[in-house]
Design a protein around this motif. Structure first.
Motif, PDB file in Angstrom:
ATOM      1  N   LEU A  75       0.823  -1.216   0.000  1.00 34.55           N
ATOM      2  CA  LEU A  75       0.000   0.000   0.000  1.00 34.55           C
ATOM      3  C   LEU A  75       0.858   1.268   0.000  1.00 34.55           C
ATOM      4  O   LEU A  75       0.450   2.294  -0.546  1.00 34.55           O
ATOM      5  CB  LEU A  75      -0.913   0.025   1.228  1.00 34.55           C
ATOM      6  CG  LEU A  75      -1.983  -1.062   1.304  1.00 34.55           C
ATOM      7  CD1 LEU A  75      -2.707  -0.989   2.653  1.00 34.55           C
ATOM      8  CD2 LEU A  75      -2.959  -0.940   0.150  1.00 34.55           C
ATOM      9  N   ILE A  76       2.034   1.189   0.593  1.00 35.38           N
ATOM     10  CA  ILE A  76       2.889   2.376   0.739  1.00 35.38           C
ATOM     11  C   ILE A  76       3.927   2.475  -0.373  1.00 35.38           C
ATOM     12  O   ILE A  76       4.125   3.536  -0.953  1.00 35.38           O
ATOM     13  CB  ILE A  76       3.553   2.378   2.131  1.00 35.38           C
ATOM     14  CG1 ILE A  76       2.469   2.590   3.191  1.00 35.38           C
ATOM     15  CG2 ILE A  76       4.636   3.428   2.233  1.00 35.38           C
ATOM     16  CD1 ILE A  76       2.921   2.435   4.601  1.00 35.38           C
ATOM     17  N   LYS A  77       4.580   1.378  -0.696  1.00 33.25           N
ATOM     18  CA  LYS A  77       5.706   1.397  -1.640  1.00 33.25           C
ATOM     19  C   LYS A  77       5.324   1.926  -3.022  1.00 33.25           C
ATOM     20  O   LYS A  77       6.115   2.616  -3.659  1.00 33.25           O
ATOM     21  CB  LYS A  77       6.291  -0.008  -1.773  1.00 33.25           C
ATOM     22  CG  LYS A  77       7.436  -0.091  -2.753  1.00 33.25           C
ATOM     23  CD  LYS A  77       7.873  -1.515  -2.959  1.00 33.25           C
ATOM     24  CE  LYS A  77       8.904  -1.591  -4.064  1.00 33.25           C
ATOM     25  NZ  LYS A  77       9.200  -2.977  -4.404  1.00 33.25           N
ATOM     26  N   ASN A  78       4.119   1.632  -3.478  1.00 35.43           N
ATOM     27  CA  ASN A  78       3.742   2.052  -4.836  1.00 35.43           C
ATOM     28  C   ASN A  78       3.464   3.548  -4.958  1.00 35.43           C
ATOM     29  O   ASN A  78       3.227   4.039  -6.056  1.00 35.43           O
ATOM     30  CB  ASN A  78       2.567   1.233  -5.354  1.00 35.43           C
ATOM     31  CG  ASN A  78       1.271   1.538  -4.641  1.00 35.43           C
ATOM     32  OD1 ASN A  78       1.109   2.569  -3.986  1.00 35.43           O
ATOM     33  ND2 ASN A  78       0.316   0.629  -4.759  1.00 35.43           N
ATOM     34  N   MET A  79       3.471   4.255  -3.830  1.00 31.13           N
ATOM     35  CA  MET A  79       3.323   5.721  -3.805  1.00 31.13           C
ATOM     36  C   MET A  79       1.984   6.213  -4.356  1.00 31.13           C
ATOM     37  O   MET A  79       1.853   7.381  -4.696  1.00 31.13           O
ATOM     38  CB  MET A  79       4.472   6.403  -4.568  1.00 31.13           C
ATOM     39  CG  MET A  79       5.840   6.199  -3.979  1.00 31.13           C
ATOM     40  SD  MET A  79       6.063   7.064  -2.425  1.00 31.13           S
ATOM     41  CE  MET A  79       5.987   8.757  -2.945  1.00 31.13           C
ATOM     42  N   ALA A  81      -1.708  10.547  -7.205  1.00 32.50           N
ATOM     43  CA  ALA A  81      -0.253  10.438  -7.098  1.00 32.50           C
ATOM     44  C   ALA A  81       0.232   9.814  -8.396  1.00 32.50           C
ATOM     45  O   ALA A  81      -0.294   8.794  -8.836  1.00 32.50           O
ATOM     46  CB  ALA A  81       0.135   9.586  -5.900  1.00 32.50           C
ATOM     47  N   LYS A  82       1.226  10.462  -9.004  1.00 32.41           N
ATOM     48  CA  LYS A  82       1.663  10.031 -10.325  1.00 32.41           C
ATOM     49  C   LYS A  82       3.183  10.031 -10.397  1.00 32.41           C
ATOM     50  O   LYS A  82       3.840  10.997 -10.002  1.00 32.41           O
ATOM     51  CB  LYS A  82       1.077  10.981 -11.367  1.00 32.41           C
ATOM     52  CG  LYS A  82       1.380  10.634 -12.802  1.00 32.41           C
ATOM     53  CD  LYS A  82       0.622  11.535 -13.755  1.00 32.41           C
ATOM     54  CE  LYS A  82       1.158  12.956 -13.644  1.00 32.41           C
ATOM     55  NZ  LYS A  82       0.700  13.852 -14.693  1.00 32.41           N
ATOM     56  N   ARG A  83       3.721   8.950 -10.931  1.00 31.55           N
ATOM     57  CA  ARG A  83       5.166   8.867 -11.157  1.00 31.55           C
ATOM     58  C   ARG A  83       5.517   9.758 -12.340  1.00 31.55           C
ATOM     59  O   ARG A  83       4.890   9.695 -13.382  1.00 31.55           O
ATOM     60  CB  ARG A  83       5.576   7.428 -11.430  1.00 31.55           C
ATOM     61  CG  ARG A  83       7.075   7.253 -11.544  1.00 31.55           C
ATOM     62  CD  ARG A  83       7.440   5.780 -11.705  1.00 31.55           C
ATOM     63  NE  ARG A  83       8.845   5.631 -11.969  1.00 31.55           N
ATOM     64  CZ  ARG A  83       9.774   5.461 -11.042  1.00 31.55           C
ATOM     65  NH1 ARG A  83       9.421   5.433  -9.779  1.00 31.55           N
ATOM     66  NH2 ARG A  83      11.035   5.340 -11.372  1.00 31.55           N
ATOM     67  N   GLU A  84       6.529  10.603 -12.169  1.00 29.30           N
ATOM     68  CA  GLU A  84       6.894  11.563 -13.209  1.00 29.30           C
ATOM     69  C   GLU A  84       7.832  10.999 -14.259  1.00 29.30           C
ATOM     70  O   GLU A  84       7.810  11.445 -15.387  1.00 29.30           O
ATOM     71  CB  GLU A  84       7.549  12.798 -12.586  1.00 29.30           C
ATOM     72  CG  GLU A  84       6.571  13.645 -11.834  1.00 29.30           C
ATOM     73  CD  GLU A  84       7.159  14.986 -11.448  1.00 29.30           C
ATOM     74  OE1 GLU A  84       8.388  15.149 -11.484  1.00 29.30           O
ATOM     75  OE2 GLU A  84       6.375  15.861 -11.100  1.00 29.30           O
ATOM     76  N   ASN A  85       8.669  10.038 -13.869  1.00 25.32           N
ATOM     77  CA  ASN A  85       9.643   9.535 -14.835  1.00 25.32           C
ATOM     78  C   ASN A  85       9.684   8.018 -14.822  1.00 25.32           C
ATOM     79  O   ASN A  85       9.994   7.414 -13.821  1.00 25.32           O
ATOM     80  CB  ASN A  85      11.039  10.112 -14.572  1.00 25.32           C
ATOM     81  CG  ASN A  85      11.437  10.016 -13.115  1.00 25.32           C
ATOM     82  OD1 ASN A  85      10.664   9.533 -12.287  1.00 25.32           O
ATOM     83  ND2 ASN A  85      12.629  10.446 -12.790  1.00 25.32           N
ATOM     84  N   GLY A  86       9.339   7.409 -15.957  1.00 22.95           N
ATOM     85  CA  GLY A  86       9.383   5.961 -16.090  1.00 22.95           C
ATOM     86  C   GLY A  86       8.220   5.268 -15.418  1.00 22.95           C
ATOM     87  O   GLY A  86       7.422   5.875 -14.728  1.00 22.95           O
ATOM     88  N   ASP A  87       8.143   3.966 -15.648  1.00 22.15           N
ATOM     89  CA  ASP A  87       7.041   3.174 -15.106  1.00 22.15           C
ATOM     90  C   ASP A  87       7.489   2.156 -14.069  1.00 22.15           C
ATOM     91  O   ASP A  87       6.664   1.460 -13.502  1.00 22.15           O
ATOM     92  CB  ASP A  87       6.328   2.427 -16.244  1.00 22.15           C
ATOM     93  CG  ASP A  87       5.621   3.378 -17.196  1.00 22.15           C
ATOM     94  OD1 ASP A  87       5.182   4.448 -16.728  1.00 22.15           O
ATOM     95  OD2 ASP A  87       5.521   3.046 -18.388  1.00 22.15           O
ATOM     96  N   ASP A  88       8.777   2.037 -13.831  1.00 25.83           N
ATOM     97  CA  ASP A  88       9.293   1.012 -12.935  1.00 25.83           C
ATOM     98  C   ASP A  88       9.180   1.474 -11.486  1.00 25.83           C
ATOM     99  O   ASP A  88      10.035   2.185 -10.975  1.00 25.83           O
ATOM    100  CB  ASP A  88      10.748   0.691 -13.278  1.00 25.83           C
ATOM    101  CG  ASP A  88      11.304  -0.447 -12.443  1.00 25.83           C
ATOM    102  OD1 ASP A  88      10.521  -1.132 -11.747  1.00 25.83           O
ATOM    103  OD2 ASP A  88      12.529  -0.656 -12.484  1.00 25.83           O
ATOM    104  N   ALA A  89       8.096   1.048 -10.814  1.00 23.94           N
ATOM    105  CA  ALA A  89       7.841   1.468  -9.435  1.00 23.94           C
ATOM    106  C   ALA A  89       8.844   0.865  -8.450  1.00 23.94           C
ATOM    107  O   ALA A  89       8.897   1.278  -7.306  1.00 23.94           O
ATOM    108  CB  ALA A  89       6.427   1.109  -9.021  1.00 23.94           C
ATOM    109  N   SER A  90       9.644  -0.111  -8.894  1.00 18.27           N
ATOM    110  CA  SER A  90      10.616  -0.703  -7.986  1.00 18.27           C
ATOM    111  C   SER A  90      11.911   0.110  -7.940  1.00 18.27           C
ATOM    112  O   SER A  90      12.784  -0.172  -7.138  1.00 18.27           O
ATOM    113  CB  SER A  90      10.929  -2.147  -8.411  1.00 18.27           C
ATOM    114  OG  SER A  90      11.579  -2.146  -9.665  1.00 18.27           O
ATOM    115  N   SER A  91      12.034   1.105  -8.803  1.00 17.81           N
ATOM    116  CA  SER A  91      13.255   1.914  -8.812  1.00 17.81           C
ATOM    117  C   SER A  91      12.990   3.293  -8.209  1.00 17.81           C
ATOM    118  O   SER A  91      11.852   3.700  -8.024  1.00 17.81           O
ATOM    119  CB  SER A  91      13.779   2.064 -10.242  1.00 17.81           C
ATOM    120  OG  SER A  91      12.884   2.836 -11.004  1.00 17.81           O
ATOM    121  N   LEU A  92      14.067   4.002  -7.949  1.00 27.61           N
ATOM    122  CA  LEU A  92      13.944   5.354  -7.419  1.00 27.61           C
ATOM    123  C   LEU A  92      13.391   6.252  -8.510  1.00 27.61           C
ATOM    124  O   LEU A  92      13.612   6.040  -9.692  1.00 27.61           O
ATOM    125  CB  LEU A  92      15.311   5.853  -6.960  1.00 27.61           C
ATOM    126  CG  LEU A  92      16.055   4.969  -5.952  1.00 27.61           C
ATOM    127  CD1 LEU A  92      17.389   5.589  -5.591  1.00 27.61           C
ATOM    128  CD2 LEU A  92      15.240   4.722  -4.718  1.00 27.61           C
TER     129      LEU A  92
END
Length: 183
Positions: free
Chosen positions: A44-48, A59-70
């Motif tokens: 629940l927390i790690k995926n941001m 909440a949206k990742r700005e760069n890339g799709d790999d949620a396991s990376s920084l």
């Protein structure tokens, strides 16, 4: 008079370098026991995405799709604030612990301090009636932070935990479902 909250002479005796002490600690930490095993709560927390939070609209990742990376995430809150955070650490090294480190990159509207680093640490609770996870949420602010901002951070963390517990408690399997009905 001393430039700290204690104006008694005994403080000056006990703390002869009081003039050099910070006005506030600049650090806020709150914790809670959350229903659900470590891997469930970590998911629940790690995926941001913070789907459990009533305060987060998106909440949206700005760069890339790999949620396991920084990477960097933009988080839009219900109060119309949008903050961008950079993931600085993801730790899954220890079998019963997980942690996520974040650094605030920007905020719209602007915040009243120079910097903030957050750390969310999860620890599996190994003995209890049902699976649970101890979660600690800490923020380390720059020295220009006000006491009002620190108090606001404390209460926002409590809201975060209230939402996480409500969501996790309704979604996690109960003891009765897990072990059967024992009378």
């Amino acid at each position: 008079a001393l430039p700290i909250s204690c104006h008694h002479q005994s403080c000056a005796t006990r703390f002869p370098f009081a003039e050099d002490m910070a006005v506030n600690p600049g650090y806020v930490v709150e914790s809670a026991v959350v229903p659900g095993d470590l891997n469930y709560v970590w998911g629940l927390i790690k995926n941001m995405q913070y789907k459990f939070s009533k305060q987060v609209l998106q909440a949206k990742r700005e760069n890339g799709d790999d949620a396991s990376s920084l990477g960097q995430y933009s988080i839009a809150y219900a109060d119309n604030t949008v903050q961008t955070v950079r993931i600085t650490e993801i730790s899954e090294r220890l079998p019963l612990k997980r942690s996520l480190g974040m650094e605030m990159v920007s905020s719209d509207p602007a915040v009243q301090y120079s910097a903030r680093n957050d750390q969310i640490t999860l620890s599996a609770i190994t003995h209890g009636d049902s699976p649970a996870t101890f979660v600690e949420f800490a923020s380390d602010f720059s020295s220009d932070v006000s006491m009002e901002v620190l108090e606001d951070s404390k209460f926002k963390k409590r809201d975060f935990f209230d939402d996480l517990i409500a969501f996790s408690g309704s979604a996690a399997p109960s003891k009765k479902q897990k072990t059967g009905d024992r009378k």
